[in-house]
Design a protein around this motif. Sequence first.
Motif, PDB file in Angstrom:
ATOM      1  N   PHE A  51       0.832  -1.200   0.000  1.00 15.98           N
ATOM      2  CA  PHE A  51       0.000   0.000   0.000  1.00 15.98           C
ATOM      3  C   PHE A  51       0.873   1.259   0.000  1.00 15.98           C
ATOM      4  N   GLU A  52       1.836   1.283   0.914  1.00 14.28           N
ATOM      5  CA  GLU A  52       2.693   2.466   1.048  1.00 14.28           C
ATOM      6  C   GLU A  52       3.620   2.631  -0.148  1.00 14.28           C
ATOM      7  N   SER A  53       4.124   1.541  -0.690  1.00 18.74           N
ATOM      8  CA  SER A  53       4.997   1.664  -1.866  1.00 18.74           C
ATOM      9  C   SER A  53       4.222   2.219  -3.058  1.00 18.74           C
ATOM     10  N   ALA A  54       2.974   1.829  -3.194  1.00 16.95           N
ATOM     11  CA  ALA A  54       2.151   2.385  -4.279  1.00 16.95           C
ATOM     12  C   ALA A  54       1.838   3.849  -4.023  1.00 16.95           C
ATOM     13  N   ARG A  55       1.573   4.191  -2.777  1.00 14.16           N
ATOM     14  CA  ARG A  55       1.247   5.579  -2.445  1.00 14.16           C
ATOM     15  C   ARG A  55       2.422   6.506  -2.729  1.00 14.16           C
ATOM     16  N   ARG A  56       3.610   6.091  -2.364  1.00 13.14           N
ATOM     17  CA  ARG A  56       4.789   6.943  -2.548  1.00 13.14           C
ATOM     18  C   ARG A  56       5.290   6.961  -3.983  1.00 13.14           C
ATOM     19  N   VAL A 113      -5.507  -4.974  -4.872  1.00 13.74           N
ATOM     20  CA  VAL A 113      -6.268  -3.999  -4.088  1.00 13.74           C
ATOM     21  C   VAL A 113      -5.329  -3.164  -3.222  1.00 13.74           C
ATOM     22  N   SER A 114      -4.297  -3.778  -2.675  1.00 14.81           N
ATOM     23  CA  SER A 114      -3.345  -3.039  -1.832  1.00 14.81           C
ATOM     24  C   SER A 114      -2.652  -1.939  -2.625  1.00 14.81           C
ATOM     25  N   ARG A 123      -7.076   6.057   3.436  1.00 14.60           N
ATOM     26  CA  ARG A 123      -6.266   6.297   4.639  1.00 14.60           C
ATOM     27  C   ARG A 123      -5.607   5.001   5.106  1.00 14.60           C
ATOM     28  N   HIS A 124      -4.402   5.153   5.683  1.00 11.97           N
ATOM     29  CA  HIS A 124      -3.647   3.996   6.175  1.00 11.97           C
ATOM     30  C   HIS A 124      -4.471   3.170   7.158  1.00 11.97           C
ATOM     31  N   TRP A 125      -4.995   3.829   8.145  1.00 13.98           N
ATOM     32  CA  TRP A 125      -5.677   3.099   9.219  1.00 13.98           C
ATOM     33  C   TRP A 125      -6.952   2.428   8.725  1.00 13.98           C
ATOM     34  N   GLU A 126      -7.646   3.052   7.774  1.00 16.28           N
ATOM     35  CA  GLU A 126      -8.849   2.427   7.223  1.00 16.28           C
ATOM     36  C   GLU A 126      -8.481   1.151   6.456  1.00 16.28           C
ATOM     37  N   PHE A 127      -7.454   1.262   5.645  1.00  9.75           N
ATOM     38  CA  PHE A 127      -7.004   0.097   4.903  1.00  9.75           C
ATOM     39  C   PHE A 127      -6.553  -1.000   5.860  1.00  9.75           C
ATOM     40  N   ALA A 128      -5.776  -0.641   6.874  1.00  9.63           N
ATOM     41  CA  ALA A 128      -5.245  -1.626   7.818  1.00  9.63           C
ATOM     42  C   ALA A 128      -6.357  -2.339   8.578  1.00  9.63           C
TER      43      ALA A 128
END
Length: 149
Positions: A51-56, A113-114, A123-128
């Motif tokens: 998720f974070e790698s795609a976001r950045r 999906v990630s 949002r990070h927390w929603e996804f988590a």
Amino acid sequence: MAGLGYGLASALVPVVNAEAYAVVAGQRGGHVVVAVLALALGQTAGKLLLFESARRGTGRLARKLRSRSGSGRTAARAARWTGPIRRWLSRRRTALPTVLVSAAVGVPPLAVVSFAAGTAGLRHWEFAVACLLGRVIRFAVLVLPATLF
């Protein structure tokens, strides 16, 4: 703790099967609840890395995919999956159910999906939370028959 590491590895390496680990843990008995939670936490941590790698790297990833698709067939095939998923994830009322269903059922694939959730602004927390809940449901359903028989 082995479940946590195995969950993390299975989230990042497709050939490592978390579902098989859950079934084996259920057959062995013992602390099945702890194994399910550890496996789900590990999977969620791994999917958060995607998720974070795609976001950045949203712009870089898109440019790289465009440059590698020589004939356009690869891009068209990827767009069939990612287009609808990104639309579902961009709407508030469908984003969390999409992640939850993907994490619990496996369709659409949670890895896709990630990545898409990272680019869609979820949002990070929603996804988590949605990912963790879905993974717990998935592993608990897999373990239940093994613990009963």
